[in-house]
Scaffold this active site. Structure first.
Site, PDB file in Angstrom:
ATOM      1  CB  ALA A 116      11.808   0.353   1.950  1.00  0.00           C
ATOM      2  CB  CYS A 235       9.357  -8.283  -8.547  1.00  0.00           C
ATOM      3  SG  CYS A 235       8.353  -7.355  -7.551  1.00  0.00           S
TER       4      CYS A 235
HETATM    5  N1  SAM Z   1      14.133  -1.524  -4.044  1.00  0.00           N
HETATM    6  C1  SAM Z   1      13.764  -2.483  -2.959  1.00  0.00           C
HETATM    7  C2  SAM Z   1      14.794  -3.645  -2.616  1.00  0.00           C
HETATM    8  O1  SAM Z   1      15.277  -3.888  -3.523  1.00  0.00           O
HETATM    9  O2  SAM Z   1      14.735  -3.752  -1.346  1.00  0.00           O
HETATM   10  C3  SAM Z   1      12.261  -2.849  -2.989  1.00  0.00           C
HETATM   11  C4  SAM Z   1      11.181  -1.811  -3.672  1.00  0.00           C
HETATM   12  S1  SAM Z   1       9.522  -2.144  -3.647  1.00  0.00           S
HETATM   13  C5  SAM Z   1       9.613  -3.069  -5.050  1.00  0.00           C
HETATM   14  C6  SAM Z   1       8.729  -0.683  -3.996  1.00  0.00           C
HETATM   15  C7  SAM Z   1       8.998   0.255  -3.171  1.00  0.00           C
HETATM   16  O3  SAM Z   1       8.213   1.427  -3.451  1.00  0.00           O
HETATM   17  C8  SAM Z   1       8.154   0.068  -1.681  1.00  0.00           C
HETATM   18  O4  SAM Z   1       9.212   0.070  -0.618  1.00  0.00           O
HETATM   19  C9  SAM Z   1       7.094   1.131  -1.535  1.00  0.00           C
HETATM   20  O5  SAM Z   1       6.781   1.323  -0.221  1.00  0.00           O
HETATM   21  C10 SAM Z   1       7.800   2.100  -2.382  1.00  0.00           C
HETATM   22  N2  SAM Z   1       6.605   2.868  -2.890  1.00  0.00           N
HETATM   23  C11 SAM Z   1       5.107   2.706  -2.648  1.00  0.00           C
HETATM   24  N3  SAM Z   1       4.362   3.786  -3.442  1.00  0.00           N
HETATM   25  C12 SAM Z   1       5.213   4.457  -3.712  1.00  0.00           C
HETATM   26  C13 SAM Z   1       5.223   5.861  -4.553  1.00  0.00           C
HETATM   27  N4  SAM Z   1       3.941   6.237  -4.679  1.00  0.00           N
HETATM   28  N5  SAM Z   1       6.071   6.492  -4.776  1.00  0.00           N
HETATM   29  C14 SAM Z   1       7.702   5.884  -4.598  1.00  0.00           C
HETATM   30  N6  SAM Z   1       7.581   4.772  -3.807  1.00  0.00           N
HETATM   31  C15 SAM Z   1       6.511   4.395  -3.514  1.00  0.00           C
END
Ligand code: SAM
Length: 459
Positions: A116, A235
């Site tokens: 997301a 990032c």
């Molecule tokens: N890939 C996305 C994009 O390009 O639009 C952005 C991803 S963002 C950097 C990281 C995502 O990892 C977030 O949506 C977050 O909710 C999720 N996240 C948070 N904790 C997590 C966990 N323990 N395991 C997997 N994903 C997690």
């Protein structure tokens, strides 16, 4: 926004680390953080929204462009139709990385584990070879809807969504040819765009993020098929979340580090393990990525078990009726939920989808085609957005103002000689959603959750 203010309030521990990392370049880096972030978009090659040739190109993505200023995207019907995705330019480099590392155009099974709101998923969807399957997963439930909306808008019927913790995929060890872990991180690379990232930053938070990233990566590694690729990105700039995790993947997880060749003029910096985009070296935000090959790992051995949970076949006459609504009906399968909702997907992915359905407790979310109500078929919004919708379905081209009123879910009027029945609302050749023309009025079938909430007349 006062960018100078943001700059002057950088955490001192962060400044110290960056000075050590950048040496004399730190001054340039700090200066770049005080400038306005560039605005970039990535066009949807399946929707061919507009001719962007007058815009400045993002050098590392064939569909990436910089905009001279930030428009109000909410007021652009082309944006709502999935004509483009607003994406920070640095992260578009994954297209080049993937094209180098996986040049052979064979169908792939791809997992975007932390997906997301869907920036990288839409990039993967446009990059992946024909016949591939992309599963975009997001563990945080509140973030799943925006992900689904963005993928529906993008319209590629080979993309699916799910919401599992990375460890929830354990029965799919060795299943995927490519796994992307775009990990939750301390967000240092977003300081210029997002002051909240500065407020949340601390050395302790960096450590916490790194530990979480290792947990996610440990689960992700096992999902990659022997010979397959793991792509890790953040990032952020610090070594704890980037290089140290990359080294751990090689030393502790037996992955092979993969190099890519990037033209020096792009300004991407090669690190011990991985590559870093800095805002003083290129037109983009801070972004880190590293790619690995699965050298050991176990091949996937799962079998399809049950029929897709609680879904049933359609009646023959229903299947026949659906053929008018889609392109190439013979290439699609249709299934019905107990509530009557018809779901669809490409036939060529049937077997893989069955395997996913067997291995994952709730399966994956399939796209909705609509619902039969008596003799009528009520088409779903996702069908209007999909590239699978019948290209010759009757459509009405709306000007920008009427298109925005449609997207605000207001009543619109159509010329008296407009055909009756189900119509696609279109703007600049791109589908906006469904309308039903009853003659004396037009029903607007845009889903409530998708409607524009801002005042379209005041801006
Ligand atoms: N890939 C996305 C994009 O390009 O639009 C952005 C991803 S963002 C950097 C990281 C995502 O990892 C977030 O949506 C977050 O909710 C999720 N996240 C948070 N904790 C997590 C966990 N323990 N395991 C997997 N994903 C997690």
């Amino acid at each position: 926004m006062n960018f100078k203010l943001i700059n002057s309030s950088l955490p001192s521990d962060f400044e110290t680390t960056m000075q050590a990392q950048l040496g004399a370049d730190f001054i340039l880096f700090e200066k770049a953080l005080g400038t306005e972030p560039p605005v970039s978009i990535r066009l949807n090659p399946e929707k061919r929204a507009f001719d962007a040739s007058a815009l400045m190109k993002v050098p590392w993505h064939p569909e990436g462009y910089f905009l001279p200023a930030r428009p109000v995207f909410t007021l652009d019907p082309v944006f709502h139709a999935g004509g483009y995705y607003v994406q920070e330019a640095s992260s578009m480099i994954l297209h080049e990385v993937l094209s180098q590392l996986i040049p052979a155009p064979r169908p792939l099974r791809i997992l975007d584990l932390c997906a997301a709101p869907g920036g990288k998923s839409t990039l993967l969807a446009s990059w992946m070879p024909p016949g591939s399957l992309l599963l975009a997963n997001e563990v945080i439930r509140s973030r799943v809807s925006p992900l689904q909306e963005n993928l529906e808008r993008w319209g590629n019927p080979h993309t699916f969504t799910s919401s599992y913790d990375p460890e929830g995929f354990a029965k799919l060890n060795g299943f995927f040819d490519l796994v992307l872990v775009d990990a939750p991180c301390s967000g240092e690379g977003l300081f210029r765009k997002d002051p909240d990232a500065i407020r949340e930053w601390s050395p302790e938070h960096v450590q916490l993020c790194a530990a979480r990233q290792r947990r996610i990566l440990a689960a992700a590694v096992k999902l990659v098929a022997p010979g397959g690729t793991l792509l890790y990105s953040t990032c952020t700039y610090n070594e704890v979340e980037n290089d140290q995790n990359a080294a751990w993947l090689v030393e502790q997880q037996n992955l092979e580090y993969l190099e890519v060749k990037l033209p020096a003029e792009w300004g991407v910096v090669s690190r011990d393990s991985g590559y870093q985009c800095y805002p003083h070296r290129l037109r983009g935000e801070g972004f880190y990525f590293a790619a690995f090959r699965q050298t050991r790992g176990l091949p996937f051995r799962g079998k399809t078990g049950r029929y897709m949970s609680k879904l049933s076949d359609l009646k023959k006459r229903e299947e026949a009726a659906l053929a008018d609504w889609v392109q190439n009906a013979e290439a699609l399968f249709f299934l019905q939920r107990p509530d009557g909702t018809v779901l669809f997907g490409p036939n060529e992915l049937w077997n893989d989808l069955m395997l996913l359905d067997t291995a994952l407790p709730q399966g994956v979310w399939l796209r909705e085609a609509g619902q039969f109500k008596g003799k009528d078929f009520i088409p779903a919004h996702s069908l209007a957005m999909s590239t699978s919708v019948a290209a010759d379905w009757p459509a009405v081209e709306l000007d920008r103002e009427t298109g925005l009123r449609f997207l605000k879910k207001e009543n619109i009027e159509l010329p008296a000689d407009t055909a009756k029945g189900w119509l696609l609302a279109r703007h600049e050749g791109l589908n906006q959603g469904w309308m039903k023309n009853l003659g004396n009025r037009v029903n607007n079938y845009l889903p409530k959750d998708w409607r524009i909430r801002m005042d379209i007349r005041e801006v």
